[in-house]
Design an enzyme around this catalytic site. Structure first.
Site, PDB file in Angstrom:
ATOM      1  N   GLU A   1      -2.897 -12.957  -6.774  1.00 28.70           N
ATOM      2  CA  GLU A   1      -2.180 -12.227  -7.828  1.00 28.70           C
ATOM      3  C   GLU A   1      -1.734 -13.159  -8.944  1.00 28.70           C
ATOM      4  O   GLU A   1      -0.955 -14.100  -8.721  1.00 28.70           O
ATOM      5  CB  GLU A   1      -0.968 -11.476  -7.257  1.00 28.70           C
TER       6      GLU A   1
ATOM      7  N   LYS B   1       8.300  -5.663  -2.393  1.00 29.55           N
ATOM      8  CA  LYS B   1       6.932  -6.154  -2.581  1.00 29.55           C
ATOM      9  C   LYS B   1       6.965  -7.404  -3.475  1.00 29.55           C
ATOM     10  O   LYS B   1       6.257  -8.379  -3.246  1.00 29.55           O
ATOM     11  CB  LYS B   1       6.065  -5.043  -3.185  1.00 29.55           C
TER      12      LYS B   1
ATOM     13  N   ASP C   1       0.899 -15.894   9.718  1.00 26.93           N
ATOM     14  CA  ASP C   1       0.456 -14.511   9.860  1.00 26.93           C
ATOM     15  C   ASP C   1       1.186 -13.633   8.828  1.00 26.93           C
ATOM     16  O   ASP C   1       2.360 -13.282   9.016  1.00 26.93           O
ATOM     17  CB  ASP C   1       0.781 -14.079  11.305  1.00 26.93           C
TER      18      ASP C   1
ATOM     19  N   HIS D   1       0.891 -10.167 -18.234  1.00 26.46           N
ATOM     20  CA  HIS D   1      -0.348  -9.706 -17.607  1.00 26.46           C
ATOM     21  C   HIS D   1      -1.469  -9.576 -18.633  1.00 26.46           C
ATOM     22  O   HIS D   1      -2.628  -9.822 -18.325  1.00 26.46           O
ATOM     23  CB  HIS D   1      -0.122  -8.373 -16.899  1.00 26.46           C
TER      24      HIS D   1
HETATM   25  C1  MEV Z   1       4.337  -6.956  -8.879  1.00 22.82           C
HETATM   26  O1  MEV Z   1       3.433  -7.569  -7.999  1.00 22.82           O
HETATM   27  C2  MEV Z   1       5.748  -7.087  -8.355  1.00 22.82           C
HETATM   28  C3  MEV Z   1       6.803  -6.305  -9.129  1.00 22.82           C
HETATM   29  O2  MEV Z   1       6.419  -4.931  -9.207  1.00 22.82           O
HETATM   30  C4  MEV Z   1       8.083  -6.436  -8.340  1.00 22.82           C
HETATM   31  C5  MEV Z   1       9.196  -5.552  -8.825  1.00 22.82           C
HETATM   32  O3  MEV Z   1       8.929  -4.513  -9.428  1.00 22.82           O
HETATM   33  O4  MEV Z   1      10.365  -5.928  -8.573  1.00 22.82           O
HETATM   34  C6  MEV Z   1       6.962  -6.815 -10.532  1.00 22.82           C
END
Ligand code: MEV
Length: 433
Positions: free
Chosen positions: A80, A260, A276, A373
């Protein structure tokens, strides 16, 4: 195109012959990126069945970390874009706080737990298991003797009814191993004894990935004045970050995305060190869901002109055993970190998660994340168009200026660029070599 059919006995072939059979079935050469070098191929063959090669991920170094007073460079393996840059940015912000100590951490002892589920136990089974604690402990320690030699082994035992099943949980100190293999071995070793003690039959014995006894905490602070961005003052950004975290605490779907983001960094460290990722992510989500609802792993508050951030979650990482010890890249990644023990590695993971989350929230509550991005998207288009080395940035910049984000425009720009700078192409191919 139809899917391929493998020849009979494929799995018994040596790796080179497996590859040849696959190339035959496909009617084309295998990508060199899949086949890698001899050493990684041999490790792949050791680690999985029917191995044909490896899937290499980019490994980047996140910089700017000061964790418990120690400066660190952190290897992250991730596909990523912007994870490494964001972790480094968040780390720099947090590393200025706490009187120069940077991010403070605290890791619990490395305890892993095996669960045994015994069906049809007699009425007094719970008592019988508790009374046999020493016998069970001795059996466990016997099964994991190498762990005991390193100071680990049996720590505690509980027994509890779950409906008509008896759940027995045994905690082991797994030292620097991630622990799943060790506790599974211990669990299977005590099965017969538990059946004798309870009169029941063991349905299964398996580690719990909840890992709630191996918690780690990281905390840090940033002067609010350092946070200003995109027309927002530092204090406004700090307030917005606190509100964003509060929304994650109130809204399930936002909390999932918030976490995430935390895991972007933690999983990348997990991957780089050969650990893992599924176990780590399962533990983190399990922890997040262990209260009244699914909660964010981090929290923020403000006082005295500072933004305070905190993370708590289980982090079952090992520094020996399994792929960690077998893979040359994971050994190298641990070397970059100064060969930490498992608790220190977990502490670094927590620091990475907090830094990653802070950087993401700061971007989200100011200009958003798409700006960064778009630059990466333009670079990717430039790469796809054939740009290499320094050309990638140059073509990406030119592409952004045109406002037309497509590979055809990137190709056109590259052709013009190479006519104007004939030496750059040579330089790009030198960079490639
Ligand atoms: C993207 O990989 C992660 C984000 O979506 C985390 C978040 O929204 O806090 C930017």
């Amino acid at each position: 195109m139809t899917p391929i059919v493998l020849p009979r006995g494929f799995r018994r072939l040596p790796l080179a012959e497996r590859r040849a059979a696959l190339a035959d079935a496909l009617g084309c050469e295998l990508p060199s990126a899949l086949c890698g070098d001899a050493e990684t191929s041999a490790v792949a063959d050791l680690l999985v069945e029917n191995a044909i090669g490896t899937f290499a991920l980019p490994v980047g170094l996140a910089t700017g970390f000061r964790v418990d007073g120690q400066d660190l460079v952190v290897p992250l393996a991730t596909e990523e874009a912007s994870v490494v840059a964001a972790a480094s940015y968040g780390a720099r912000l947090l590393s200025e706080g706490e009187g120069g100590a940077g991010i403070r951490t605290e890791a619990d002892p490395p305890i892993a737990t095996v669960q045994l589920f015994v069906e049809q136990p007699h009425n007094d089974a719970e008592h019988a298991v508790r009374a046999a604690r020493d016998e069970i402990a001795a059996l466990v320690d016997d099964a994991v003797a190498s762990l005991v030699r390193r100071g680990g082994g049996f720590r505690s035992l509980t027994g509890q009814r779950v409906g008509d099943v008896l759940k027995v949980e045994i905690d082991l100190d797994v030292r620097d191993a991630m622990g799943a293999n060790k506790v599974n071995t211990a669990g299977e070793a005590v099965r017969p004894l538990l059946e004798r003690l309870t009169g029941g039959r063991t349905l299964m014995a398996i580690v719990t990935n909840a890992s709630r006894r191996a918690l780690v905490r990281a905390s840090g602070q940033v002067p609010c004045s350092r946070l200003g961005r995109g027309g927002f003052s530092g204090a406004e950004v700090a307030q917005r970050i606190v509100r964003a975290a509060a929304i994650a605490a109130a809204d399930h779907d936002r909390a999932v995305t918030h976490n995430k983001g935390v895991l972007n960094g933690i999983a990348a460290l997990t991957q780089a060190t050969g650990n893992d990722t599924r176990a780590v992510e399962a533990a983190a989500h399990g922890w997040a869901a262990s209260g009244a609802g699914y909660a964010p792993l981090t929290s923020y508050g403000m006082s005295g002109g500072l933004l305070h951030g905190r993370l708590e979650c289980p982090l079952p990482l090992g520094t020996v055993g399994g792929a960690v010890g077998a893979h040359p890249v994971s050994r190298f990644a641990l070397r970059i970190l100064g060969n930490p023990n498992s608790r220190r590695l977990a502490a670094v993971g927590a620091a990475v998660g907090l830094a990653q989350n802070l950087a993401a929230l700061r971007a989200l509550v100011t200009e958003g994340i798409q700006q960064g991005h778009m630059r990466l998207h333009a670079e990717r288009l430039a790469f796809d168009a054939g740009a290499r080395g320094a050309e990638v940035r140059e073509i990406a910049t030119a592409l952004a200026d045109t406002g037309r984000m497509d590979v055809a425009t990137a190709r056109q720009l590259l052709r013009t660029h190479r006519v104007a700078h004939p030496n750059r192409q040579q330089q790009a191919s030198d960079d490639r070599d």
